[in-house]
Design an enzyme around this catalytic site. Structure first.
Site, mmCIF file in Angstrom:
data_model
loop_
_atom_site.group_PDB
_atom_site.id
_atom_site.type_symbol
_atom_site.label_atom_id
_atom_site.label_comp_id
_atom_site.label_asym_id
_atom_site.label_seq_id
_atom_site.Cartn_x
_atom_site.Cartn_y
_atom_site.Cartn_z
ATOM 1 N N ASN A 165 44.606 -4.500 78.884
ATOM 2 C CA ASN A 165 43.428 -5.223 78.403
ATOM 3 C C ASN A 165 42.623 -5.893 79.524
ATOM 4 O O ASN A 165 41.432 -6.162 79.359
ATOM 5 C CB ASN A 165 43.838 -6.238 77.328
ATOM 6 C CG ASN A 165 44.171 -5.520 76.016
ATOM 7 O OD1 ASN A 165 43.911 -4.327 75.882
ATOM 8 N ND2 ASN A 165 44.742 -6.232 75.060
ATOM 9 N N THR A 205 40.790 -10.851 72.290
ATOM 10 C CA THR A 205 41.737 -9.897 72.881
ATOM 11 C C THR A 205 42.929 -10.637 73.517
ATOM 12 O O THR A 205 42.749 -11.632 74.213
ATOM 13 C CB THR A 205 41.008 -9.037 73.938
ATOM 14 O OG1 THR A 205 39.924 -8.362 73.301
ATOM 15 C CG2 THR A 205 41.943 -8.016 74.567
ATOM 16 N N ARG A 215 47.331 -20.898 59.983
ATOM 17 C CA ARG A 215 48.668 -20.467 59.535
ATOM 18 C C ARG A 215 49.533 -21.678 59.233
ATOM 19 O O ARG A 215 50.202 -21.729 58.196
ATOM 20 C CB ARG A 215 49.321 -19.609 60.630
ATOM 21 C CG ARG A 215 48.715 -18.228 60.721
ATOM 22 C CD ARG A 215 49.323 -17.404 61.832
ATOM 23 N NE ARG A 215 48.832 -16.035 61.776
ATOM 24 C CZ ARG A 215 48.647 -15.242 62.827
ATOM 25 N NH1 ARG A 215 48.929 -15.688 64.046
ATOM 26 N NH2 ARG A 215 48.195 -14.017 62.668
ATOM 27 N N HIS A 271 48.121 -19.554 73.297
ATOM 28 C CA HIS A 271 48.411 -18.756 72.103
ATOM 29 C C HIS A 271 49.609 -17.894 72.446
ATOM 30 O O HIS A 271 49.530 -17.019 73.262
ATOM 31 C CB HIS A 271 47.198 -17.880 71.779
ATOM 32 C CG HIS A 271 47.374 -17.038 70.573
ATOM 33 N ND1 HIS A 271 47.611 -17.564 69.325
ATOM 34 C CD2 HIS A 271 47.335 -15.696 70.409
ATOM 35 C CE1 HIS A 271 47.707 -16.571 68.452
ATOM 36 N NE2 HIS A 271 47.544 -15.436 69.085
HETATM 37 P P1 A3D Z 1 42.219 -2.429 67.150
HETATM 38 O O1 A3D Z 1 42.077 -2.155 65.709
HETATM 39 O O2 A3D Z 1 43.071 -1.520 67.972
HETATM 40 O O3 A3D Z 1 40.742 -2.463 67.784
HETATM 41 C C1 A3D Z 1 40.498 -2.527 69.144
HETATM 42 C C2 A3D Z 1 39.270 -1.682 69.400
HETATM 43 O O4 A3D Z 1 38.915 -1.817 70.775
HETATM 44 C C3 A3D Z 1 39.479 -0.186 69.149
HETATM 45 O O5 A3D Z 1 38.541 0.271 68.184
HETATM 46 C C4 A3D Z 1 39.249 0.447 70.522
HETATM 47 O O6 A3D Z 1 38.596 1.721 70.462
HETATM 48 C C5 A3D Z 1 38.363 -0.590 71.180
HETATM 49 N N1 A3D Z 1 38.352 -0.504 72.638
HETATM 50 C C6 A3D Z 1 39.364 -0.182 73.494
HETATM 51 N N2 A3D Z 1 38.933 -0.215 74.748
HETATM 52 C C7 A3D Z 1 37.620 -0.571 74.696
HETATM 53 C C8 A3D Z 1 36.621 -0.770 75.682
HETATM 54 N N3 A3D Z 1 36.887 -0.610 76.982
HETATM 55 N N4 A3D Z 1 35.391 -1.123 75.275
HETATM 56 C C9 A3D Z 1 35.093 -1.293 73.963
HETATM 57 N N5 A3D Z 1 35.999 -1.110 72.985
HETATM 58 C C10 A3D Z 1 37.238 -0.749 73.355
HETATM 59 O O7 A3D Z 1 42.758 -3.904 67.416
HETATM 60 P P2 A3D Z 1 42.493 -5.222 66.541
HETATM 61 O O8 A3D Z 1 41.074 -5.277 66.164
HETATM 62 O O9 A3D Z 1 43.544 -5.326 65.499
HETATM 63 O O10 A3D Z 1 42.833 -6.333 67.652
HETATM 64 C C11 A3D Z 1 41.989 -6.489 68.770
HETATM 65 C C12 A3D Z 1 42.613 -7.443 69.799
HETATM 66 O O11 A3D Z 1 42.760 -8.740 69.225
HETATM 67 C C13 A3D Z 1 43.997 -7.060 70.308
HETATM 68 O O12 A3D Z 1 44.076 -7.283 71.700
HETATM 69 C C14 A3D Z 1 44.921 -8.010 69.577
HETATM 70 O O13 A3D Z 1 46.134 -8.239 70.273
HETATM 71 C C15 A3D Z 1 44.060 -9.241 69.537
HETATM 72 N N6 A3D Z 1 44.434 -10.241 68.528
HETATM 73 C C16 A3D Z 1 44.357 -11.554 68.905
HETATM 74 C C17 A3D Z 1 44.679 -12.546 68.005
HETATM 75 C C18 A3D Z 1 44.592 -13.974 68.418
HETATM 76 O O14 A3D Z 1 44.879 -14.854 67.645
HETATM 77 C C19 A3D Z 1 44.158 -14.319 69.763
HETATM 78 C C20 A3D Z 1 45.076 -12.211 66.709
HETATM 79 C C21 A3D Z 1 45.127 -10.874 66.344
HETATM 80 C C22 A3D Z 1 44.802 -9.889 67.272
#
Ligand code: A3D
Length: 320
Positions: A96, A120, A152, A176
């Site tokens: 990431n 992220t 939560r 976090h």
């Molecule tokens: P996901 O559904 O995999 O979506 C991530 C998206 O990012 C995908 O559609 C990928 O194609 C896209 N992507 C990858 N590389 C790139 C790039 N270089 N440029 C643009 N887009 C790209 O994941 P998600 O939506 O479930 O989660 C996203 C992030 O949030 C992850 O890193 C999780 O770990 C994080 N997250 C954080 C929390 C917090 O409370 C901080 C909670 C839940 C998830």
């Protein structure tokens, strides 16, 4: 007045949910950006087609080119990889970090006046890296974690006490991750602090300790159930609350991963603290007093975040 423009960088599980919530709340027009071709366009069109049913006016579009986010008022960043079962947030670091570099450069070139909310993971290190790569002012780049972690905590407490979630406030500090610090002393039901509720017989200290631990493990609990990804409804709702506070200058007091320089004995790092979010971004950092136990937990969390930031510097020499 023109509608606000909200760029969602990453159109995955959280990104799609964000777009839907932004539409339902009429916060502005949405550009969904993703490297995966067709996904942001498909989600944007699908949500736009729900707008006549729900009765909201918003323009939604998908993009693969950063020029499409030009002039965005808010950017919410979820681009990257989410956790799979057995994977820690820190495992995501190397992958990431590279994503934050391209996103940061894209925002710097096309949306330098935006309020940027990073989601992220690993959150505290990624928001730091995103700020470095984008070069935006620190008060305009913030990480979403505390609103989710405290939501939560609030939900588990409301369940335990059999009261409305609306009457439960909760306070979470620190990074976090496994070292986050849910502060029971500052968490209340209608103003009554949790230690008082233990004395009043509403719950026991053991049950409260278990709820605190469940809060710390809240992300992993969802990953364990979903198996193919991590939480997305509550994370999206949490980031939208932060965006709304900025766009409407609400000055909500919300916990967030903010740049702390001078308060809490810190000299310039991102970590979860209570903040005031208004039209200038992070307008204030609220410094609370902690007892020795709380301070020890907070320092532990600070050290964990520092370790991740050092690891980032080891991976990308432009950050050192
Ligand atoms: P996901 O559904 O995999 O979506 C991530 C998206 O990012 C995908 O559609 C990928 O194609 C896209 N992507 C990858 N590389 C790139 C790039 N270089 N440029 C643009 N887009 C790209 O994941 P998600 O939506 O479930 O989660 C996203 C992030 O949030 C992850 O890193 C999780 O770990 C994080 N997250 C954080 C929390 C917090 O409370 C901080 C909670 C839940 C998830």
């Amino acid at each position: 007045m023109a509608r606000a423009k909200i760029a969602l960088i990453g159109a995955g599980q959280i990104g799609g949910t964000l777009a839907h919530l932004v539409g339902l709340k009429e916060l502005g027009d949405v550009v969904l950006f993703d490297i995966a071709e067709g996904i942001p366009q498909g989600k944007a069109l699908d949500i736009a087609e729900s707008s006549p049913v729900d009765g909201f006016d918003a323009a939604l579009s998908g993009a693969q080119d950063y020029s499409e986010i030009a002039g965005a008022d808010v950017c919410i960043v979820t681009a990257g990889v989410a956790r799979k079962p057995g994977m820690s947030r820190d495992d995501l670091l190397g992958i990431n970090l590279k994503v934050m570099k391209s996103v940061g450069e894209g925002i710097k070139a096309h949306a330098p006046d935006a309020f940027v909310i990073c989601i992220t993971n690993p959150l505290d290190a990624m928001v730091w890296a995103l700020r470095e790569f984008s070069g935006l002012p620190h008060e305009k780049v913030v990480g979403m974690a505390g609103v989710l972690d405290s939501a939560r905590f609030r939900y588990f407490l409301a369940e335990e006490f059999d009261v409305s979630v609306k009457d439960v406030t909760a306070f979470v500090l620190g990074g976090h991750g496994d070292t986050m610090v849910p502060l029971t002393r500052y968490s209340t039901v209608a103003g009554i602090p949790l230690p008082d509720l233990v004395q009043m017989g509403w719950t026991t200290q053991d049950k409260l300790d278990a709820i605190v631990q469940r809060t710390r493990d809240g992300g992993a609990e969802i990953v364990g159930l979903l198996k193919t990804g991590s939480a997305f409804y509550a994370p999206a709702a949490s980031a939208v609350q932060m965006a709304e506070s900025y766009l409407k200058d609400q000055k909500r007091v919300l916990p967030a991963a903010a740049f702390v320089d001078g308060k809490y004995g810190l000299d310039g790092m991102y970590v979860g603290v209570p903040t005031v979010i208004g039209k200038d971004g992070i307008e204030r950092i609220v410094e609370i007093s902690m007892n020795d136990d709380e301070n020890a937990m907070f320092q532990n969390s600070v050290n964990a975040v520092k370790g991740l930031v050092e690891a980032c510097k080891g991976i990308d020499e432009t950050l050192a």
